[in-house]
Structure formats: C-alpha cells, structure tokens
Design a protein around this motif. Structure first.
Motif, PDB file in Angstrom:
ATOM      1  N   ASP A   1      -8.036  -5.233  32.090  1.00  0.00           N
ATOM      2  CA  ASP A   1      -6.832  -4.945  32.862  1.00  0.00           C
ATOM      3  C   ASP A   1      -6.120  -3.984  31.705  1.00  0.00           C
ATOM      4  O   ASP A   1      -6.210  -4.152  30.670  1.00  0.00           O
ATOM      5  N   LEU A   2      -5.206  -2.916  32.509  1.00  0.00           N
ATOM      6  CA  LEU A   2      -4.435  -2.183  31.708  1.00  0.00           C
ATOM      7  C   LEU A   2      -3.090  -2.678  31.624  1.00  0.00           C
ATOM      8  O   LEU A   2      -2.531  -3.174  32.468  1.00  0.00           O
ATOM      9  N   LEU A   3      -2.646  -2.654  30.338  1.00  0.00           N
ATOM     10  CA  LEU A   3      -1.196  -3.191  30.134  1.00  0.00           C
ATOM     11  C   LEU A   3      -0.178  -1.957  29.825  1.00  0.00           C
ATOM     12  O   LEU A   3      -0.756  -1.155  28.974  1.00  0.00           O
ATOM     13  N   LEU A   4       0.879  -1.606  30.546  1.00  0.00           N
ATOM     14  CA  LEU A   4       1.483  -0.611  30.035  1.00  0.00           C
ATOM     15  C   LEU A   4       2.893  -1.135  29.190  1.00  0.00           C
ATOM     16  O   LEU A   4       3.343  -2.069  29.688  1.00  0.00           O
ATOM     17  N   LEU A   5       3.107  -0.132  28.378  1.00  0.00           N
ATOM     18  CA  LEU A   5       4.188  -0.772  27.500  1.00  0.00           C
ATOM     19  C   LEU A   5       5.617  -0.335  27.817  1.00  0.00           C
ATOM     20  O   LEU A   5       5.752   0.948  27.702  1.00  0.00           O
ATOM     21  N   GLY A   6       6.425  -1.201  28.241  1.00  0.00           N
ATOM     22  CA  GLY A   6       7.465  -0.889  28.794  1.00  0.00           C
ATOM     23  C   GLY A   6       8.575  -0.771  27.676  1.00  0.00           C
ATOM     24  O   GLY A   6       9.374  -1.589  27.331  1.00  0.00           O
ATOM     25  N   LEU A   7       8.838   0.113  26.927  1.00  0.00           N
ATOM     26  CA  LEU A   7       9.648   0.334  25.668  1.00  0.00           C
ATOM     27  C   LEU A   7      11.204   0.310  26.240  1.00  0.00           C
ATOM     28  O   LEU A   7      11.768  -0.539  25.260  1.00  0.00           O
ATOM     29  N   GLN A   8      11.317   0.804  27.184  1.00  0.00           N
ATOM     30  CA  GLN A   8      12.840   0.738  27.572  1.00  0.00           C
ATOM     31  C   GLN A   8      13.071  -0.412  28.059  1.00  0.00           C
ATOM     32  O   GLN A   8      14.120  -1.312  27.545  1.00  0.00           O
ATOM     33  N   ALA A   9      12.370  -1.185  28.849  1.00  0.00           N
ATOM     34  CA  ALA A   9      12.489  -2.471  29.069  1.00  0.00           C
ATOM     35  C   ALA A   9      12.822  -3.574  28.164  1.00  0.00           C
ATOM     36  O   ALA A   9      13.636  -4.297  27.990  1.00  0.00           O
ATOM     37  N   ALA A  10      11.762  -3.456  27.005  1.00  0.00           N
ATOM     38  CA  ALA A  10      11.782  -4.334  25.856  1.00  0.00           C
ATOM     39  C   ALA A  10      12.890  -4.030  25.114  1.00  0.00           C
ATOM     40  O   ALA A  10      13.604  -5.096  24.574  1.00  0.00           O
ATOM     41  N   ASN A  11      13.546  -2.860  25.066  1.00  0.00           N
ATOM     42  CA  ASN A  11      14.497  -2.707  24.128  1.00  0.00           C
ATOM     43  C   ASN A  11      15.880  -3.128  24.942  1.00  0.00           C
ATOM     44  O   ASN A  11      16.834  -3.442  24.025  1.00  0.00           O
ATOM     45  N   HIS A  12      16.064  -3.391  26.187  1.00  0.00           N
ATOM     46  CA  HIS A  12      17.027  -4.096  26.874  1.00  0.00           C
ATOM     47  C   HIS A  12      16.629  -5.558  27.102  1.00  0.00           C
ATOM     48  O   HIS A  12      17.512  -5.966  27.901  1.00  0.00           O
ATOM     49  N   ASP A  13      15.708  -6.192  26.407  1.00  0.00           N
ATOM     50  CA  ASP A  13      15.274  -7.673  26.740  1.00  0.00           C
ATOM     51  C   ASP A  13      16.828  -8.248  26.387  1.00  0.00           C
ATOM     52  O   ASP A  13      17.030  -8.227  25.347  1.00  0.00           O
ATOM     53  N   PRO A  14      17.165  -9.077  27.432  1.00  0.00           N
ATOM     54  CA  PRO A  14      18.592  -9.746  27.141  1.00  0.00           C
ATOM     55  C   PRO A  14      18.210 -10.922  25.841  1.00  0.00           C
ATOM     56  O   PRO A  14      19.263 -11.391  25.417  1.00  0.00           O
ATOM     57  N   GLN A  15      16.828 -11.362  25.718  1.00  0.00           N
ATOM     58  CA  GLN A  15      16.711 -12.306  24.457  1.00  0.00           C
ATOM     59  C   GLN A  15      16.873 -11.496  23.019  1.00  0.00           C
ATOM     60  O   GLN A  15      17.201 -12.292  22.226  1.00  0.00           O
ATOM     61  N   VAL A  16      16.783 -10.389  23.037  1.00  0.00           N
ATOM     62  CA  VAL A  16      17.186  -9.583  21.823  1.00  0.00           C
ATOM     63  C   VAL A  16      18.418  -8.732  21.916  1.00  0.00           C
ATOM     64  O   VAL A  16      18.858  -8.580  20.883  1.00  0.00           O
ATOM     65  N   ARG A  17      18.766  -8.420  22.916  1.00  0.00           N
ATOM     66  CA  ARG A  17      20.250  -7.692  23.137  1.00  0.00           C
ATOM     67  C   ARG A  17      21.129  -8.435  24.054  1.00  0.00           C
ATOM     68  O   ARG A  17      21.480  -8.435  25.206  1.00  0.00           O
ATOM     69  N   THR A  18      21.628  -9.677  23.445  1.00  0.00           N
ATOM     70  CA  THR A  18      22.537 -10.492  24.174  1.00  0.00           C
ATOM     71  C   THR A  18      23.838 -10.067  24.856  1.00  0.00           C
ATOM     72  O   THR A  18      24.318 -10.322  25.741  1.00  0.00           O
ATOM     73  N   HIS A  19      24.262  -8.898  24.059  1.00  0.00           N
ATOM     74  CA  HIS A  19      25.407  -8.359  24.580  1.00  0.00           C
ATOM     75  C   HIS A  19      24.978  -6.789  24.444  1.00  0.00           C
ATOM     76  O   HIS A  19      24.869  -5.874  23.586  1.00  0.00           O
ATOM     77  N   GLY A  20      24.505  -6.620  26.000  1.00  0.00           N
ATOM     78  CA  GLY A  20      23.599  -5.334  26.283  1.00  0.00           C
ATOM     79  C   GLY A  20      24.596  -3.844  25.996  1.00  0.00           C
ATOM     80  O   GLY A  20      24.136  -2.957  25.696  1.00  0.00           O
ATOM     81  N   THR A  21      25.950  -4.115  26.146  1.00  0.00           N
ATOM     82  CA  THR A  21      26.892  -3.034  26.092  1.00  0.00           C
ATOM     83  C   THR A  21      27.319  -2.811  24.586  1.00  0.00           C
ATOM     84  O   THR A  21      27.749  -1.662  24.417  1.00  0.00           O
ATOM     85  N   ALA A  22      26.738  -3.527  23.609  1.00  0.00           N
ATOM     86  CA  ALA A  22      27.403  -3.463  22.436  1.00  0.00           C
ATOM     87  C   ALA A  22      26.395  -2.515  21.535  1.00  0.00           C
ATOM     88  O   ALA A  22      25.164  -2.573  21.601  1.00  0.00           O
ATOM     89  N   LEU A  23      26.821  -1.763  20.416  1.00  0.00           N
ATOM     90  CA  LEU A  23      26.062  -1.135  19.753  1.00  0.00           C
ATOM     91  C   LEU A  23      25.334  -2.273  18.645  1.00  0.00           C
ATOM     92  O   LEU A  23      25.939  -2.946  18.364  1.00  0.00           O
ATOM     93  N   THR A  24      24.198  -1.582  18.117  1.00  0.00           N
ATOM     94  CA  THR A  24      23.496  -2.713  17.331  1.00  0.00           C
ATOM     95  C   THR A  24      23.723  -2.467  15.855  1.00  0.00           C
ATOM     96  O   THR A  24      23.179  -3.357  15.120  1.00  0.00           O
ATOM     97  N   GLY A  25      24.792  -1.522  15.469  1.00  0.00           N
ATOM     98  CA  GLY A  25      25.155  -1.596  14.208  1.00  0.00           C
ATOM     99  C   GLY A  25      24.115  -1.085  13.217  1.00  0.00           C
ATOM    100  O   GLY A  25      24.030  -1.491  11.846  1.00  0.00           O
ATOM    101  N   GLY A  26      23.240  -0.091  13.586  1.00  0.00           N
ATOM    102  CA  GLY A  26      22.172   0.534  12.702  1.00  0.00           C
ATOM    103  C   GLY A  26      20.889  -0.268  12.728  1.00  0.00           C
ATOM    104  O   GLY A  26      20.131   0.185  11.988  1.00  0.00           O
ATOM    105  N   ASN A  27      20.681  -1.402  13.492  1.00  0.00           N
ATOM    106  CA  ASN A  27      19.321  -1.915  13.870  1.00  0.00           C
ATOM    107  C   ASN A  27      18.212  -0.937  14.361  1.00  0.00           C
ATOM    108  O   ASN A  27      18.449  -0.355  15.424  1.00  0.00           O
ATOM    109  N   SER A  28      17.178  -1.056  13.530  1.00  0.00           N
ATOM    110  CA  SER A  28      16.030   0.093  13.997  1.00  0.00           C
ATOM    111  C   SER A  28      14.802  -0.684  14.511  1.00  0.00           C
ATOM    112  O   SER A  28      14.031  -0.105  14.470  1.00  0.00           O
ATOM    113  N   ALA A  29      15.149  -1.907  14.931  1.00  0.00           N
ATOM    114  CA  ALA A  29      13.968  -2.596  15.357  1.00  0.00           C
ATOM    115  C   ALA A  29      13.507  -2.417  16.910  1.00  0.00           C
ATOM    116  O   ALA A  29      12.947  -3.387  17.421  1.00  0.00           O
TER     117      ALA A  29
END
Length: 407
Positions: free
Chosen positions: A308-336
């Motif tokens: 099976d082919l798995l596509l890497l959803g980079l934008q979706a993962a960057n907006h995952d609410p489990q890691v960006r609980t406050h989606g509209t707030a800036l990350t303060g320089g976090n580069s993860a």
C-alpha cells in the motif's frame, strides 16, 4: 464522507485545511484517498503517525517497486513524476546506498559558500524587483517568487542563465500533476542529462562537477552519469518549488495576517522566526509521495496491506490538534514541523540551509525595496496552484509606490 476523497479533487486544491479537518473527524489519523484514475492510497494526517512512518524505513519503505497498484497505472499517468518508479534516484534507493548518495549530495551542496549563496540570491532578487518596481504593481508570485529559486539553483548547478525560464515552466508542469506533467519531467531530465555530460567533459566550480567528482571517491561505488542526472532532477524540483512556495506563502501572510506582519517588520532575526512560523502555518509542500508498506500492518487503527502507498500529509500533521492545541497561536520558534520531512529521507541539512537563505533573502529584499507594498485584491480572491502536492499561490497581486530600478 463515506467514500475516499480524490486527491485530484477541487477541495484538496481550494480549501485543504478544512478538508484535512473533515478527514480527521471522519477517519482519524490515517484516511483513505484516491489518486488520479481512482488508484487508492492512504493519507497520513496525524503528527505521531507521520513520525512513525518516516522513522521506520524498513516497515515503511521508500522503494516504490513494492507498490501493489502498478498494474493499474495507465500510460502517461500525470502523477507518475511525483510518485516515482522506473528510475533509481536518491528518493527511491534504500539502506546503505541511500545513505551514501545523501552524503554525496550533502557534500556537493555544503561546498556552496554562504557569502556566494547570499550574493547570488540578492543579485537575482534585485534584478527581479528592478523589472517591476517602476510599475507600482506586480504579481509577487509570477514575477518574483516563482522565478528566484531556480535562477539561484541554476547558477549553483552550472546552467546558463537563459535556461531558467524553461526549467521553471517544466518544473511547474511536473508538480501540478496535469496533462503536461510527464512532458515537464522529460524536459528537466533532458536538461540535466545534457549538463552532466558537459560537466563530465569540462568540470567547473559548481554543484554538478562536485557531485561527479565525489562519486569517484571511496564512498561506495561511483555514481553513474544517469544516477547523477536523476539525483539532480530531484534536487532541482525539491529546491525550487518548495522554496518558491515558502517565499509566496510568507509574503501572503505578511500582507494578510497581522501576526506575521508584525514579526516580518521587526528586523532580520524576526524575519527568520516568522518564516519558521510559515512552515507550521502554510507549509509549501502539503503532501509527499510517499512510503510503501513492506508487510501487512496497522497504522492509526487502519489495516495497511503490503504494498500500500502512504502519502505523507505534512500540512495536516503540522496542524494536528494533538500537537498544536492552540492552532492560531505562534509556536515561539519551535522547529519540530514536518516541512523538511523526517528520518532518513528528510531534506539534507545543506539543502535546507540553501532554501532558508534564498527564501529569507527574497522576503528581506521585498521589505527593503517595496516598504509600502500592499495586497491589490481581497485576500479571499487569492487562489492556490492546482497541485495536490504543493500549497503555493497561483499569483499574489500587489501595489506599491513606484521607484526607480537600482540596476
């Protein structure tokens, strides 16, 4: 949403973030999608799941030969240039040979001096602004962002400057996934093959010559000219299009979002920090193909079959609410973020540095040369390019006070 969504559909191109949220609600961290010709794939939406996929190159391989759908791929399939297959570029090698080739590419790029790179980027950026600054209006995507990275890369690689426009057009066709995708790939591949043959006969001080020379060192078997050309196609596509999108997306947010405007006008350090935030907010590479399961497994609660082919959803993962609980707030320089990938197949660090210097220079030159630049159309009128892979704009119309060219 009871059936898989088409990756070629208009919603992936017009309102991807809203669609990613719907897919996450419907399916969780891994969603079924359809490619052109209704070929199935999985889209990895979850940050943790994407980390798992990119961190396990054995279970989730980069070897496209594993794909269980090759028999269904039609001739001239427009997604083939981005999916791969039938060639042995660094993207589709695995294991020790992959590590050797990444090291060779890294060495060839690392030899580019920071002063040389900055000089090229500033010169070409100023030339592009010179061409429009007296008009008082411009398209900062078509006239600027879409042209700058490839001009810098073409110079670093050893192309003649006049080849830049043709390479831009062909690269756009490749990643847009339309009818001209295969022809675009052939144009870029032919240009690279010609350049490699020329540099093999007449070496110079450029990336191509260094890559050819390093391939004859003790790091594994020497690269063939075909392998070098294939790797250069990957490097050019990965170096130009995402960087152009990074510039365009940064300028868009600067003109439409007060958070980014405040950061970008705060000085050079804040420009770098704001552009890191852009990679979280609107990463230029939205989705990447991909990884192939080497055996049956489960991911995010979904049954993934061997091949099976798995596509890497980079934008979706960057907006995952489990890691960006406050989606509209800036990350303060976090580069993860995942914007440069993760794991063995992430973008090599020297290539990231080149992209960062070119993108940051592009924004700084606009701030310097067009200080009162403003959007010339409503923000809602801006449209995204027709690509399931990249999230850049088709244009960015602006107005500003006319000034005289510096050149």
């Amino acid at each position: 949403m009871s059936v898989p969504v088409s990756l070629a559909g208009p919603r992936f191109r017009a309102e991807p973030d809203a669609l990613y949220r719907e897919l996450r609600r419907e399916y969780g961290a891994v969603a079924p999608v359809l490619l052109d010709a209704d070929i199935p794939a999985w889209l990895v939406l979850g940050y943790r799941e994407l980390h798992q996929v990119t961190g396990d190159p054995v279970l989730f391989s980069r070897d496209s030969g594993l794909w269980n759908q090759w028999a269904r791929v039609p001739d001239g399939w427009p997604m083939l240039p981005m999916i791969g297959g039938g060639h042995s570029s660094v993207l589709h090698t695995v294991g020790e040979r992959h590590r050797e080739r990444v090291a060779l590419i890294g060495d060839a790029l690392e030899a580019v001096g920071s002063h040389e790179l900055r000089t090229h980027a500033e010169r070409f950026a100023d030339e592009l602004i010179d061409a429009v600054c007296a008009e008082g209006e411009a398209d900062l995507v078509g006239h600027y962002a879409a042209l700058l990275p490839v001009r810098v890369l073409a110079t670093l690689y050893g192309f003649a400057d006049e080849q830049g426009p043709g390479l831009v057009a062909a690269l756009n066709d490749m990643v847009d996934g339309g009818e001209e995708a295969v022809a675009g790939q052939r144009h870029v591949a032919a240009a690279m093959a010609h350049l490699v043959a020329d540099r093999a006969a007449r070496p110079a001080d450029d990336v191509v010559s260094r890559l050819l020379a390093s391939g004859r060192t003790s790091r594994g078997p020497a690269l063939t000219h075909e392998e070098v050309a294939q790797d250069l196609v990957v490097m050019m596509a990965a170096g130009h299009q995402p960087t152009a999108g990074w510039i365009g997306n940064s300028l868009r947010l600067m003109l439409t979002d007060d958070r980014f405007a405040a950061s970008l006008f705060g000085g050079r350090r804040s420009v770098a920090e704001a552009m890191n935030e852009v990679l979280w907010e609107d990463t230029p590479t939205q989705n990447v193909a991909g990884r192939w399961a080497s055996r049956d497994t489960r991911l995010g609660g979904r049954p993934v079959r061997a091949g099976d082919l798995l596509l890497l959803g980079l934008q979706a993962a960057n907006h995952d609410p489990q890691v960006r609980t406050h989606g509209t707030a800036l990350t303060g320089g976090n580069s993860a973020h995942f914007s440069f990938g993760h794991g063995q197949h992430r973008c090599p660090f020297p290539a990231q540095e080149i992209a960062e210097v070119v993108a940051r220079t592009a924004v700084e030159v606009v701030l310097d040369r067009l200080p009162d630049v403003d959007l010339a159309v409503p923000a809602a009128a801006l449209t995204r390019r027709p690509s399931p892979w990249l999230g850049g704009l088709t244009n960015l119309p602006v107005r500003f006070t006319p000034t005289a060219p510096r050149g």
